[in-house]
Design a protein around this motif. Structure first.
Motif, PDB file in Angstrom:
ATOM      1  N   UNK A 115       0.834  -1.201   0.000  1.00  0.00           N
ATOM      2  CA  UNK A 115       0.000   0.000   0.000  1.00  0.00           C
ATOM      3  C   UNK A 115       0.872   1.255   0.000  1.00  0.00           C
ATOM      4  N   UNK A 116       0.526   2.178  -0.874  1.00  0.00           N
ATOM      5  CA  UNK A 116       1.270   3.425  -0.936  1.00  0.00           C
ATOM      6  C   UNK A 116       0.622   4.443  -0.011  1.00  0.00           C
ATOM      7  N   UNK A 117       1.457   5.159   0.707  1.00  0.00           N
ATOM      8  CA  UNK A 117       0.955   6.122   1.698  1.00  0.00           C
ATOM      9  C   UNK A 117       1.160   7.547   1.193  1.00  0.00           C
ATOM     10  N   UNK A 118       0.222   8.393   1.503  1.00  0.00           N
ATOM     11  CA  UNK A 118       0.335   9.809   1.151  1.00  0.00           C
ATOM     12  C   UNK A 118       0.766  10.592   2.393  1.00  0.00           C
ATOM     13  N   UNK A 119       1.849  11.317   2.246  1.00  0.00           N
ATOM     14  CA  UNK A 119       2.425  12.006   3.401  1.00  0.00           C
ATOM     15  C   UNK A 119       2.588  13.490   3.080  1.00  0.00           C
ATOM     16  N   UNK A 133       4.662  16.810   4.615  1.00  0.00           N
ATOM     17  CA  UNK A 133       5.658  17.288   5.574  1.00  0.00           C
ATOM     18  C   UNK A 133       6.061  18.703   5.187  1.00  0.00           C
ATOM     19  N   UNK A 134       6.940  19.267   5.975  1.00  0.00           N
ATOM     20  CA  UNK A 134       7.554  20.534   5.590  1.00  0.00           C
ATOM     21  C   UNK A 134       9.054  20.283   5.457  1.00  0.00           C
ATOM     22  N   UNK A 135       9.592  20.525   4.272  1.00  0.00           N
ATOM     23  CA  UNK A 135      11.019  20.299   4.043  1.00  0.00           C
ATOM     24  C   UNK A 135      11.674  21.630   3.695  1.00  0.00           C
ATOM     25  N   UNK A 136      12.639  22.012   4.489  1.00  0.00           N
ATOM     26  CA  UNK A 136      13.332  23.295   4.313  1.00  0.00           C
ATOM     27  C   UNK A 136      12.333  24.450   4.197  1.00  0.00           C
ATOM     28  N   UNK A 137      11.266  24.348   5.000  1.00  0.00           N
ATOM     29  CA  UNK A 137      10.286  25.425   5.047  1.00  0.00           C
ATOM     30  C   UNK A 137       9.178  25.313   4.024  1.00  0.00           C
ATOM     31  N   UNK A 138       9.290  24.394   3.086  1.00  0.00           N
ATOM     32  CA  UNK A 138       8.277  24.255   2.051  1.00  0.00           C
ATOM     33  C   UNK A 138       7.390  23.049   2.350  1.00  0.00           C
ATOM     34  N   UNK A 139       6.085  23.266   2.291  1.00  0.00           N
ATOM     35  CA  UNK A 139       5.166  22.145   2.446  1.00  0.00           C
ATOM     36  C   UNK A 139       5.372  21.198   1.276  1.00  0.00           C
ATOM     37  N   UNK A 140       5.589  19.937   1.596  1.00  0.00           N
ATOM     38  CA  UNK A 140       5.937  18.956   0.569  1.00  0.00           C
ATOM     39  C   UNK A 140       5.082  17.718   0.745  1.00  0.00           C
ATOM     40  N   UNK A 141       4.511  17.272  -0.345  1.00  0.00           N
ATOM     41  CA  UNK A 141       3.721  16.040  -0.297  1.00  0.00           C
ATOM     42  C   UNK A 141       4.406  14.962  -1.104  1.00  0.00           C
ATOM     43  N   UNK A 142       4.283  13.748  -0.629  1.00  0.00           N
ATOM     44  CA  UNK A 142       4.837  12.645  -1.419  1.00  0.00           C
ATOM     45  C   UNK A 142       4.087  11.356  -1.120  1.00  0.00           C
ATOM     46  N   UNK A 143       4.247  10.420  -2.028  1.00  0.00           N
ATOM     47  CA  UNK A 143       3.727   9.077  -1.827  1.00  0.00           C
ATOM     48  C   UNK A 143       4.897   8.177  -1.506  1.00  0.00           C
ATOM     49  N   UNK A 144       4.704   7.227  -0.594  1.00  0.00           N
ATOM     50  CA  UNK A 144       5.787   6.275  -0.357  1.00  0.00           C
ATOM     51  C   UNK A 144       5.221   4.963   0.161  1.00  0.00           C
ATOM     52  N   UNK A 145       6.006   3.908  -0.033  1.00  0.00           N
ATOM     53  CA  UNK A 145       5.654   2.626   0.567  1.00  0.00           C
ATOM     54  C   UNK A 145       6.059   2.649   2.038  1.00  0.00           C
ATOM     55  N   UNK A 146       5.465   1.752   2.795  1.00  0.00           N
ATOM     56  CA  UNK A 146       5.686   1.771   4.242  1.00  0.00           C
ATOM     57  C   UNK A 146       7.133   1.475   4.613  1.00  0.00           C
ATOM     58  N   UNK A 147       7.831   0.726   3.765  1.00  0.00           N
ATOM     59  CA  UNK A 147       9.200   0.346   4.143  1.00  0.00           C
ATOM     60  C   UNK A 147      10.252   1.284   3.561  1.00  0.00           C
ATOM     61  N   UNK A 156       9.721   7.089   5.777  1.00  0.00           N
ATOM     62  CA  UNK A 156       8.974   8.185   5.161  1.00  0.00           C
ATOM     63  C   UNK A 156       7.611   8.352   5.794  1.00  0.00           C
ATOM     64  N   UNK A 157       6.950   7.237   6.112  1.00  0.00           N
ATOM     65  CA  UNK A 157       5.593   7.304   6.681  1.00  0.00           C
ATOM     66  C   UNK A 157       5.569   7.928   8.076  1.00  0.00           C
ATOM     67  N   UNK A 158       6.713   7.951   8.723  1.00  0.00           N
ATOM     68  CA  UNK A 158       6.753   8.552  10.067  1.00  0.00           C
ATOM     69  C   UNK A 158       6.792  10.075  10.024  1.00  0.00           C
ATOM     70  N   UNK A 159       6.969  10.657   8.853  1.00  0.00           N
ATOM     71  CA  UNK A 159       7.255  12.095   8.798  1.00  0.00           C
ATOM     72  C   UNK A 159       6.008  12.935   8.545  1.00  0.00           C
TER      73      UNK A 159
END
Lengths: 158, 287, 748
Positions: A2-6, A8-22, A66-69
């Motif tokens: 399952x791909x997760x949608x996350x 976060x804020x990276x270097x001040x920029x709101x950033x979205x990404x998809x990642x696998x749990x591992x 990645x899913x922890x962020x």
């Protein structure tokens, strides 16, 4: 898987990404977001080349998923300079030849910045122990330690 | 692999209990992620509990401290109260890995990983630390000493996990210390280790002593003969000689890439001696 | 080339200018091997042997081929047969032929649409093995009944009757050994052992390959030599060199370890088969198990000395195992062993041996650190026993100009005596020592190489200059090359930009090794600049309508050579660039050379250590490096080489080692248990640069990169032996080993 949608804020920029749990945060940065400043020297937390800060704490991005962020604040080497203005540590590392091949340099700069935010006036021994998790195989560490001290002195005066 | 953040300890216990595949609890991740990278373990389910109530908190409780299972080494090291009360426990935890690893690693993760060389465990054992366990039947408390049962193994039952560690109160004139031997100055796994916790009377005579050794047996080992060697003394040379002999006698290490049987045994005695002297000085003893 | 006394008066050379690649490297922008991606890229992964030695009965890839996302699988059957035996060995190391020769030996590879798909597919490949007996220790491998790693590989120099694992034998020396030993007042003979170490570059090998069915290919990789990669890969893939363009990425450390190919031919084969770009990045575990560590050794050294410290005779016998294929490293060791000494009678014998370990690859002064460790340990012990000052003894016996070296050549200008004297006069040498502390010293030596080199230097229309060279920049060579070009042309450093060519953009260059780049590429750059200056003189003469002889180059300008040349205002490079098209077209200089005259390099290291008598732990308290650089082009990076080499040597001396179990498997394939020094292990590394000009270089430059890893092994061992009160003869001097020695001494 399952791909997760996350988000976060990276270097001040709101950033979205998809990642696998591992997938590690390092994999996400490098493979999903094209931020290759953090390097994979070992993938097991032994070399420090992938250092970033996560909610203000210095961590190895290879030991964070990645899913922890979700909702986290992440700082990477790509956010260290302010536009064309290098951070004092970056400039002093160049001026004092504190890098040779440069592969460990992003991680060491992130770690050193984290140290000086916590302890603006460290002893050499404190610098050496703080950076013990950042392996450098080229320099023998001598010029790195001196550059951190030069930058620290400059930053205290500034 | 599924990644799940349960909304309560009860649901976490249920998830764990119901899980049929390989399940891991994610605390700091500094062991689990390494094992995943090395393909030593490939969990089907990873349960993240860091967000649950109390998991990231250090609270004062009955003169001691309750430390949430997701409190990192860095956070523990910055806590003045725990540092003052149980400096040996804090220094054990802080020896694990790099600054980066300290930003993530936890005492409970270190404990549940089940390594005989776990740096945070000997001093928790000599402190008489209590682990609070949640499981399908609710919560229960057991001594940390009873958690590891062998390399990579714990006494936790199916569906159980640790949510906090309680470090008890202690009297005046008491302290502890932890030392390990590693070939470098940082970044290594302990080849041998020793923790000592002492209570002194007003004259500097040892009234209570606990000595634990690590990396020299399948689990961390409390050495009663070593305690006996120190109690009633002010750590004179004779007491120290007996301490070292008791520690060496309690060692049953293995030969491996990190050290030999002879080396581990010898250094465990040396470290116990040195840790005892540090703990004695911290407790206010003068010899 | 005509070489007069080297130039010694510099404006730019010798300064500490910023490096041109620096900003990219402190901001994370620099692109290393693993940092690029391609559209449609696949991920490659390699299946490796779980056995130390086994015959491959069969490989069944059918299940893996059917797996989700898998686009290609290759084995050794997908490679061609190179003419060159050395490249055939490289091929068989990249993918095993019919036997796996060591734990981690590559067998097959998969390209798939994701890393996880490739990882999953690897596990579906079924390999049937016939397990064979194995041997990993050098002495065991030399026994006549040892398991045979490869048959029929011995050179003619190996006497009959030895194990087939012994592949080479060398001998060097001169003089009457028997007479020399008979004349000695004291003779010490000892046996030493050293473990294999790894270069420990922080960047694992990585590449991106794109090879079409038509044989045209592009390869991006981290390497010390893009031309070497092209030669190897073209031969292994069976394509022409012209069809394969190799571009070297920024390189995250090499130290010799990236002077060969491991994954590049595999990635190209996967790309050819799948029709897509394929990226392979090694894991750290793969780097340890399956790239090239150093030799491990067993060595006997015997030295005779007069009571006054004069060496009368010296002999060394070196046994080096370099893994499962033949190699030449023992020859370097045998040549280097006694290079620091002026000896009447000397002999070194070397034996090259195969074992079931990964194929050895160069590591900084390959072969020399171990041999010199053994020699310098025995010299130190003689000094102790005869109560002589170890620096005085080395000065008394030091090689100098005119010395017939132990390996044959007669030395020209060398800096050993000056280096020893600098050490003797340094406050470190006489600083007081405390309890359980000891001071050690050692000489070090490296030949330094020159080799095949091409440089093009182009004058741009605005008067700035581009230098094109063909050697990957590991630690600041673009800065030093730009400095030498600017110096020669008389223009500011920032007017020169040096780039590293891909293999189609410049002629062949040897790999970045042998400490050759600042010397050989620098020499070629200076010559290319001189060629460009000659051309500029010709252009100006043409413009002025006078003979070329009537103009001269001075201070970065062309001027009339004398009063008879007429009145002309000097023309700067920018002025000349502006008239290029009207005087004959673009102006450039180039130089191609197989450079000779690299000039050997000597160093002396001084170290103080403290040994904990209860645990055997060693603390390095103080460390000073003295080395002859000929001319330090960029002193910061010369110091950096000296410091970095010293620290790698400290790691080798104290903790680093390949640990094999009885099962022949590597037990410590991680940076956790392969213990490179960390920052908190070390003191500052003081440096003293000496500059004894190399007559073989226009500016007197000598290579500096390798010599500094040579002395630390013996310097640390001598310091530890003196601190512990007992002679240590095995590396690494890990705490259990030191404590064991101390315990034995106490027990008598």
């Amino acid at each position: 898987m399952k791909t997760n949608h996350i988000q976060t804020t990276i270097n001040g920029d709101v950033t979205e990404f998809l990642c696998n749990a591992d997938e590690s945060l390092l994999d996400v940065l490098r493979d999903r977001l094209g931020m290759t400043g953090a390097k994979e020297g070992c993938g097991t937390g032994d070399c420090g080349a992938c250092s970033v800060t996560l909610n203000g704490r210095l961590v190895c991005s290879c030991l964070v998923l990645g899913v922890e962020t979700e909702g986290a604040e992440i700082q990477t080497i790509e956010g260290m300079a302010n536009g064309d203005n290098l951070h004092t540590l970056q400039r002093v590392f160049l001026e004092e030849a504190a890098l040779q091949c440069g592969i460990c340099t992003p991680g060491i700069l992130i770690a050193a910045k984290s140290l000086l935010e916590k302890n603006p006036n460290p002893t050499d021994t404190e610098v050496r122990y703080w950076l013990a998790g950042n392996l450098c195989r080229c320099t023998g560490y001598d010029k790195i330690i001196k550059a951190v001290q030069t930058a620290a002195a400059e930053m205290r005066g500034a | 692999m599924r990644y799940v953040k349960p909304d309560s300890f009860e649901n976490a216990a249920q998830l764990l209990f119901d899980s049929t595949g390989i399940t891991r609890i994610l605390a700091g991740g500094t062991d689990v992620l390494v094992q995943m990278k090395a393909e030593m373990v490939e969990p089907d389910l990873l349960i993240d509990l860091k967000h649950l109530s109390g998991m990231r908190e250090i609270t004062h409780e009955n003169g001691g401290f309750r430390i949430g299972a997701a409190v990192s080494g860095a956070e523990l090291g910055e806590h003045a109260g725990v540092n003052a009360l149980w400096p040996g426990v804090v220094e054990g935890m802080e020896l694990i890995g790099s600054t980066q690893v300290q930003g993530r690693a936890t005492m409970v993760g270190n404990l549940c990983n089940g390594s005989p060389a776990a740096d945070s465990v000997p001093a928790m054992v000599t402190a008489g630390a209590i682990a609070r366990i949640h499981g399908p039947d609710g919560a229960r408390d057991i001594p940390v000493y009873e958690v590891p049962t062998g390399p990579g193994k714990t006494s936790l039952a199916r569906g159980e996990f640790i949510t906090s560690i309680y470090l008890p109160a202690r009297p005046e004139n008491a302290s502890d210390a932890y030392l390990r031997f590693i070939p470098r100055t940082e970044m290594d796994i302990a080849v041998s280790s020793a923790a000592v916790s002492l209570e002194l009377d007003s004259k500097g005579i040892c009234t209570e002593a606990k000595v634990a050794i690590g990396a020299v047996a399948p689990t961390v080992r409390l050495v009663d003969d070593a305690s006996a060697a120190l109690i009633g003394t002010s750590l004179d040379d004779d007491a120290i000689t007996k301490l070292v002999a008791a520690v060496e006698a309690a060692c049953s290490p293995i030969d491996d890439k990190r050290g030999t049987i002879a080396f581990r045994t010898k250094t465990a005695g040396v470290l116990a001696k040195r840790a005892a002297k540090i703990a004695y000085a911290r407790a206010g003893g003068t010899s | 080339m005509a070489l007069d006394t080297p130039k010694r008066d510099f404006k730019i050379v010798g300064t500490r200018v910023p490096r041109p690649d620096g900003i990219d490297k402190v901001t994370g922008k620099a692109a290393y091997g693993a940092d690029i991606t391609a559209t449609g890229m696949l991920h490659g992964r390699i299946l490796r042997s779980p056995h130390a030695h086994a015959r491959i009965i069969s490989i069944d890839t059918s299940a893996a081929e059917a797996a989700e996302g898998v686009k290609a699988i290759v084995t050794s059957a997908d490679f061609a047969t190179p003419d060159d035996a050395g490249i055939r060995d490289i091929r068989d190391n990249c993918l095993a032929l019919d036997k796996v020769l060591y734990d981690g030996h590559a067998i097959a590879a998969v390209a798939a649409t994701s890393k996880s798909a490739a990882k999953a597919a690897i596990r579906l490949i079924r390999v049937e093995y016939e397990i064979l007996p194995h041997v990993t220790d050098v002495d065991a491998a030399m026994k006549p009944d040892a398991p045979i790693v490869q048959s029929g590989r011995a050179f003619e120099s190996v006497p009959a009757g030895m194990s087939q694992n012994v592949h080479s034998h060398v001998e060097f020396g001169h003089g009457d050994l028997d007479a020399g030993f008979a004349n000695a007042d004291k003779i010490i003979e000892r046996t030493f052992k050293t473990a294999a170490t790894h270069q420990g570059y922080i960047e694992p090998q990585a590449c991106m390959a794109n090879l079409g069915a038509d044989g045209r290919g592009e390869l991006w990789c981290c390497t010390q030599g893009q031309y070497m990669v092209r030669e190897n890969c073209a031969a292994i893939l069976g394509i022409e060199a012209s069809q394969l363009r190799v571009t070297s990425s920024e390189i995250g450390g090499g130290f010799g370890g990236k002077t060969t190919t491991f994954i590049e031919p595999v990635a190209l084969a996967l790309s050819r088969k799948s029709g897509k770009p394929v990226k392979i990045v090694m894991t750290r575990e793969e780097v340890f198990r399956a790239t090239g560590p150093t030799v491990s050794t067993s060595m006997d050294v015997k030295i005779g000395m007069k009571n006054d410290g004069r060496i009368t005779a010296a002999r060394a016998e070196l046994r080096y195992q370099g893994g499962a294929f033949p190699n030449h490293t023992v020859e370097f060791g045998a040549q280097a062993a006694f290079a620091a000494y002026d000896l009447a009678a000397v002999q070194t014998l070397g034996w090259g041996v195969m074992t079931n370990r990964p194929k050895e690859v160069a590591y900084r002064a390959p072969g020399a650190p171990t041999a010199i460790y053994a020699v310098e340990s025995v010299v130190d012990e003689l000094c102790q026993q005869l109560n002589l000052d170890p620096l005085d003894v080395r000065l008394l016996n030091a090689a100098r100009k005119g010395t017939l070296s132990a390996y044959g050549p007669t030395f020209n200008e060398i800096g050993l005596v000056a280096t020893l004297e600098a050490a003797k006069n340094h406050p470190h040498y006489t600083a007081p020592l405390g309890e359980n502390q000891g001071r050690g010293l050692s000489c070090g030596f490296w030949f330094n190489f020159g080799g095949n080199t091409c440089v093009s230097l182009n004058l741009n229309s605005d008067g700035t200059v581009g230098v094109v060279e063909g050697n990957p920049d590991i630690g600041g060579s673009r800065a030093s090359i730009s400095m030498m070009a600017a110096e020669e042309l008389g223009i500011p450093y920032d007017k020169v930009r040096t780039v590293i060519a891909d293999t189609t953009s410049l002629g062949f260059n040897d790999v970045t090794d042998g400490s050759r780049v600042t010397f050989a590429v620098g020499l070629a750059t200076i010559e290319a600049a001189r060629a460009a200056k000659n051309e500029m003189c010709a252009r100006v003469a043409k413009l002025w309508g006078i003979d070329t002889d009537a103009v001269q180059w001075e201070d970065g300008s062309v001027k009339p050579a004398g009063p008879n040349a007429g009145e002309h205002a000097p023309m700067s490079i920018a002025d000349i660039a502006a008239i290029a098209d009207e005087t004959g077209g673009p102006i450039a200089g180039h130089h191609e050379v197989n450079a000779d005259g690299a000039g050997v390099s000597f160093g002396v290291h001084l170290v103080d250590t403290e040994v904990d008598p209860e645990t055997g732990a060693t603390t390095v308290l103080r460390y000073t490096v003295f080395q002859d650089a000929g001319k330090a082009v960029h002193p910061d990076y010369v110091e950096g080489q000296m410091q970095g080499g010293a620290v790698q040597g400290i790691g080798w001396a104290l903790n680093e080692e390949y640990i094999y179990g009885d099962d022949g498997l590597l037990q410590n394939a991680s940076l956790l248990d392969y213990r490179v020094p960390v920052a908190s292990d070390l003191p500052n590394i003081e440096t003293v640069i000496l500059e004894i000009p190399n007559p073989g270089h226009p500016y007197g430059v000598r290579g500096v990169g390798e010599t500094p890893i040579v002395p630390p092994l013996a310097a640390i061992s001598n310091a530890v032996s003196r601190a512990a009160g007992i002679r240590l003869t095995e590396l690494p001097m890990s705490p259990p080993r030191i404590l064991h020695a101390i315990t034995q001494r106490r027990d008598g």
